[in-house]
Design a protein around this motif. Structure first.
Motif, PDB file in Angstrom:
ATOM      1  N   LEU A 183      -9.454  -6.967  -1.120  1.00  0.00           N
ATOM      2  CA  LEU A 183      -9.246  -6.968  -2.316  1.00  0.00           C
ATOM      3  C   LEU A 183     -10.408  -7.893  -2.990  1.00  0.00           C
ATOM      4  O   LEU A 183     -10.664  -7.570  -4.225  1.00  0.00           O
ATOM      5  CB  LEU A 183      -7.699  -7.643  -2.585  1.00  0.00           C
ATOM      6  CG  LEU A 183      -7.370  -8.249  -4.010  1.00  0.00           C
ATOM      7  CD1 LEU A 183      -7.547  -7.001  -4.850  1.00  0.00           C
ATOM      8  CD2 LEU A 183      -6.178  -8.657  -3.981  1.00  0.00           C
TER       9      LEU A 183
ATOM     10  N   VAL B  21      -2.683  -3.268   0.735  1.00  0.00           N
ATOM     11  CA  VAL B  21      -2.602  -3.133  -0.762  1.00  0.00           C
ATOM     12  C   VAL B  21      -3.324  -1.784  -0.934  1.00  0.00           C
ATOM     13  O   VAL B  21      -4.330  -1.434  -0.375  1.00  0.00           O
ATOM     14  CB  VAL B  21      -3.227  -4.398  -1.634  1.00  0.00           C
ATOM     15  CG1 VAL B  21      -1.961  -5.549  -1.308  1.00  0.00           C
ATOM     16  CG2 VAL B  21      -4.577  -4.791  -1.283  1.00  0.00           C
ATOM     17  N   PRO B  22      -2.718  -1.244  -2.197  1.00  0.00           N
ATOM     18  CA  PRO B  22      -3.731   0.022  -2.702  1.00  0.00           C
ATOM     19  C   PRO B  22      -4.800  -0.589  -3.495  1.00  0.00           C
ATOM     20  O   PRO B  22      -4.837  -1.661  -4.067  1.00  0.00           O
ATOM     21  CB  PRO B  22      -2.742   0.363  -3.762  1.00  0.00           C
ATOM     22  CG  PRO B  22      -1.769  -0.516  -4.092  1.00  0.00           C
ATOM     23  CD  PRO B  22      -1.502  -1.582  -2.947  1.00  0.00           C
ATOM     24  N   LEU B  23      -5.933   0.113  -3.531  1.00  0.00           N
ATOM     25  CA  LEU B  23      -7.120  -0.331  -4.177  1.00  0.00           C
ATOM     26  C   LEU B  23      -7.860   0.607  -4.672  1.00  0.00           C
ATOM     27  O   LEU B  23      -8.392   1.852  -3.793  1.00  0.00           O
ATOM     28  CB  LEU B  23      -8.101  -1.262  -3.187  1.00  0.00           C
ATOM     29  CG  LEU B  23      -9.423  -1.502  -3.763  1.00  0.00           C
ATOM     30  CD1 LEU B  23      -9.060  -2.404  -5.000  1.00  0.00           C
ATOM     31  CD2 LEU B  23     -10.271  -2.394  -2.854  1.00  0.00           C
TER      32      LEU B  23
ATOM     33  N   SER C  21      -5.038  -2.497  -8.277  1.00  0.00           N
ATOM     34  CA  SER C  21      -4.423  -2.880  -6.967  1.00  0.00           C
ATOM     35  C   SER C  21      -3.148  -3.760  -7.046  1.00  0.00           C
ATOM     36  O   SER C  21      -2.897  -4.127  -8.286  1.00  0.00           O
ATOM     37  CB  SER C  21      -5.624  -3.813  -6.307  1.00  0.00           C
ATOM     38  OG  SER C  21      -5.462  -4.204  -4.813  1.00  0.00           O
TER      39      SER C  21
ATOM     40  N   SER D 279     -10.128   5.947  -3.812  1.00  0.00           N
ATOM     41  CA  SER D 279      -9.155   4.949  -3.130  1.00  0.00           C
ATOM     42  C   SER D 279      -9.437   4.712  -1.672  1.00  0.00           C
ATOM     43  O   SER D 279     -10.110   5.595  -1.097  1.00  0.00           O
ATOM     44  CB  SER D 279      -7.672   5.457  -3.427  1.00  0.00           C
ATOM     45  OG  SER D 279      -7.459   6.645  -2.772  1.00  0.00           O
TER      46      SER D 279
ATOM     47  N   TYR E 143       0.868  -1.382  -0.114  1.00  0.00           N
ATOM     48  CA  TYR E 143      -0.001  -0.224  -0.095  1.00  0.00           C
ATOM     49  C   TYR E 143       0.971   1.268   0.076  1.00  0.00           C
ATOM     50  O   TYR E 143       0.520   2.179  -0.804  1.00  0.00           O
ATOM     51  CB  TYR E 143      -0.890  -0.151   1.197  1.00  0.00           C
ATOM     52  CG  TYR E 143      -1.765   1.148   1.388  1.00  0.00           C
ATOM     53  CD1 TYR E 143      -2.848   1.314   0.773  1.00  0.00           C
ATOM     54  CD2 TYR E 143      -1.219   2.354   2.290  1.00  0.00           C
ATOM     55  CE1 TYR E 143      -3.497   2.883   0.867  1.00  0.00           C
ATOM     56  CE2 TYR E 143      -1.868   3.440   2.599  1.00  0.00           C
ATOM     57  CZ  TYR E 143      -2.928   3.632   1.763  1.00  0.00           C
ATOM     58  OH  TYR E 143      -3.881   4.756   2.096  1.00  0.00           O
TER      59      TYR E 143
ATOM     60  N   SER F  12      -7.490  -0.893   2.855  1.00  0.00           N
ATOM     61  CA  SER F  12      -7.577  -2.094   1.953  1.00  0.00           C
ATOM     62  C   SER F  12      -6.626  -3.214   1.958  1.00  0.00           C
ATOM     63  O   SER F  12      -5.403  -3.099   2.092  1.00  0.00           O
ATOM     64  CB  SER F  12      -7.640  -1.524   0.377  1.00  0.00           C
ATOM     65  OG  SER F  12      -6.591  -0.904   0.300  1.00  0.00           O
TER      66      SER F  12
END
Length: 497
Positions: free
Chosen positions: A361, A340-342, A315, A72, A47, A76
């Motif tokens: 996710l 994580v990025p989402l 993601s 965003s 992330y 996440s």
């Protein structure tokens, strides 16, 4: 009289035909009006490794642009994994919207089943579902859950890598289409993997002529090691000036699962700041090199004239420690490994917004259904984030479960061990068990995102810890997790002699 009856019958029949025709036409229009979907997926991108977050000194202008154009999630996560190849269960959960406890090992632990069973599953994947609902489906890049899922879910694929990890120059790939089947493997020794996959995605966008909406799945193998980006990206990040994270440690403070797994052997024990700096600089080079290819794909989407009617999701499949808590890999439930990025971009999705709602996710499957107007299949077990994206709700869940353990079938006692964790509000409790020792770690994630200040030794937090422990046990039962917190290593290895 006969003539009048026949005429009336004819008129009635004509009306029915017209009504059916109108209904069919309306259905067709509805399908073609549905937005396209472009899913951009990176491998091992945590992330914090997004430049605009200003946590790590990494350049990601394309990903930053997606954050500006969409919404965003700042909380996440992946659920976790039951073995060291975390990518595979993470992707299996993404594809099905199911928790890995309720999936076959055929798709998330293929090393544990016979070749004839690999990739076989009774559960619906979201490419398969979108394909059945009129989408033209395309894939490129990493496919880590079996050939069958590719064949069921995608009309075509180009530069498909079938496996877990590989070198980034000379990646062995195949093409697929439903008419001709699979091509022979081929390689391009001079092309970086992310460029290879971006080329395939761009080729699809430039040649897509279907009247149906498209669903694209672009799964990069970067920044997974070996971290060998094109040289110009490595020169952007001199190791000497790279910063080590606040939670850098020479070694983990207590024994845990998979201490000597392959990922952990990529750096010497104990860890040194110099070696960790080199790993981080190479990691950042891989991310920036892949971001440049994401930019190319987004430019091709814009040039196609279809960008305004396309939902973009970005993601990563899991995070990575690289020196944090004395670890290098992703085999834990610390923030660096599970967060994580989402990002969601597209029609009706607010721009430049951040949501604090808890998200998995594998919420992506039901969420995409919500965004394009498809009924959510009963087989999914996660939640639709659409109400959060559209501002109708602040959250869809109050707590999160995280899980990691070494493979329950592993006969090597030195690799065994298990973690379970729960997040509720600002607090997170990690319970770790190995060889008769149980460790509790309570953190205030909002105040202490690096997970350095353990609170459970303070009597002030006893009630919070007790509440979280009760919530953790509730969530374990709810998702059919076999872990029993009262047993050593949660009872996951009792069947092994």
């Amino acid at each position: 009289m006969k003539y009048r009856i026949s005429l009336n019958y004819f008129i009635l029949l004509l009306v029915v035909i017209l009504l059916i025709g109108c209904k069919a036409q309306t259905t067709t229009v509805a399908k073609t009006d549905r937005p396209n979907v472009l899913f951009l997926f990176t491998d091992d991108q945590r992330y914090t490794s997004v430049g605009s977050l200003e946590i790590e000194e990494v350049s990601t202008p394309a990903i930053d642009g997606l954050m500006e154009q969409g919404t965003s999630f700042t909380n996440s996560y992946i659920l976790g994994a039951p073995h060291g190849a975390v990518c595979s269960p993470s992707r299996a959960m993404l594809m099905t919207g199911r928790h890995y406890f309720n999936l076959e090992p055929n798709v998330y632990a293929q090393f544990s089943v016979a070749d004839s069973l690999k990739g076989i599953s009774k559960f619906l994947t979201f490419p398969e579902y979108f394909k059945a609902n009129g989408y033209h489906t395309f894939a490129t890049g990493k496919q880590h859950n079996g050939v069958q899922w590719v064949e069921k879910g995608f009309d075509e694929g180009k530069s498909l890598y079938l496996g877990g990890m590989t070198k980034h120059f000379g990646t062995k790939v195949k093409d697929f289409n439903k008419k001709e089947g699979w091509s022979k493997p081929y390689v391009n020794e001079n092309k970086f993997s992310s460029e290879l996959f971006a080329d395939a995605a761009i080729h699809f966008l430039e040649n897509e002529r279907s009247d149906s909406p498209f669903f694209m799945y672009v799964a990069f193998t970067a920044p997974h090691d070996p971290r060998t980006a094109p040289e110009k990206y490595h020169t952007m990040y001199p190791a000497a000036v790279t910063k080590v994270p606040e939670n850098f440690m020479e070694e983990h403070p207590f024994p845990i699962a998979d201490m000597k797994i392959r990922d952990e052997k990529l750096a010497d024990f104990p860890r040194t700041k110099e070696e960790v700096k080199k790993h981080i600089s190479d990691y950042h080079a891989m991310i920036t090199a892949t971001d440049a290819q994401i930019k190319r794909v987004l430019a091709a989407l814009q040039a196609s004239g279809k960008a305004d009617n396309t939902i973009i999701v970005f993601s990563g499949d899991n995070g990575l420690a690289i020196g944090q808590h004395g670890l290098l890999g992703k085999q834990s439930v610390y923030e660096h490994s599970i967060k994580v990025p989402l990002i969601f971009v597209g029609p009706s999705i607010p721009k430049n917004e951040k949501k604090e709602a808890f998200a998995y996710l594998h919420d992506v499957f039901p969420t995409l259904c919500g965004l394009v107007g498809l009924e959510i299949p009963e087989s999914t077990q996660t939640l639709n984030l659409t109400p959060v994206l559209l501002g109708e709700k602040e959250q869809v869940r109050e707590s999160m479960l995280y899980a990691y353990n070494a493979w329950p079938g592993d006969k090597k006692p030195n690799q065994r061990g298990a973690h379970r964790a729960v997040r509720k509000g600002d607090y997170k409790l990690i319970v770790s068990s190995r060889d008769g020792e149980v460790t509790h770690q309570l953190f205030n994630i909002k105040k202490d995102p690096w997970e350095l200040n353990i609170l459970n030794s303070n009597s002030e937090y006893e009630k919070i810890k007790a509440d979280l422990l009760l919530e953790l046990k509730t969530l374990i039962r709810r998702v059919n997790d076999p872990a029993d917190l009262e047993k050593d290593m949660f009872g996951l290895y009792e069947h092994i002699e």
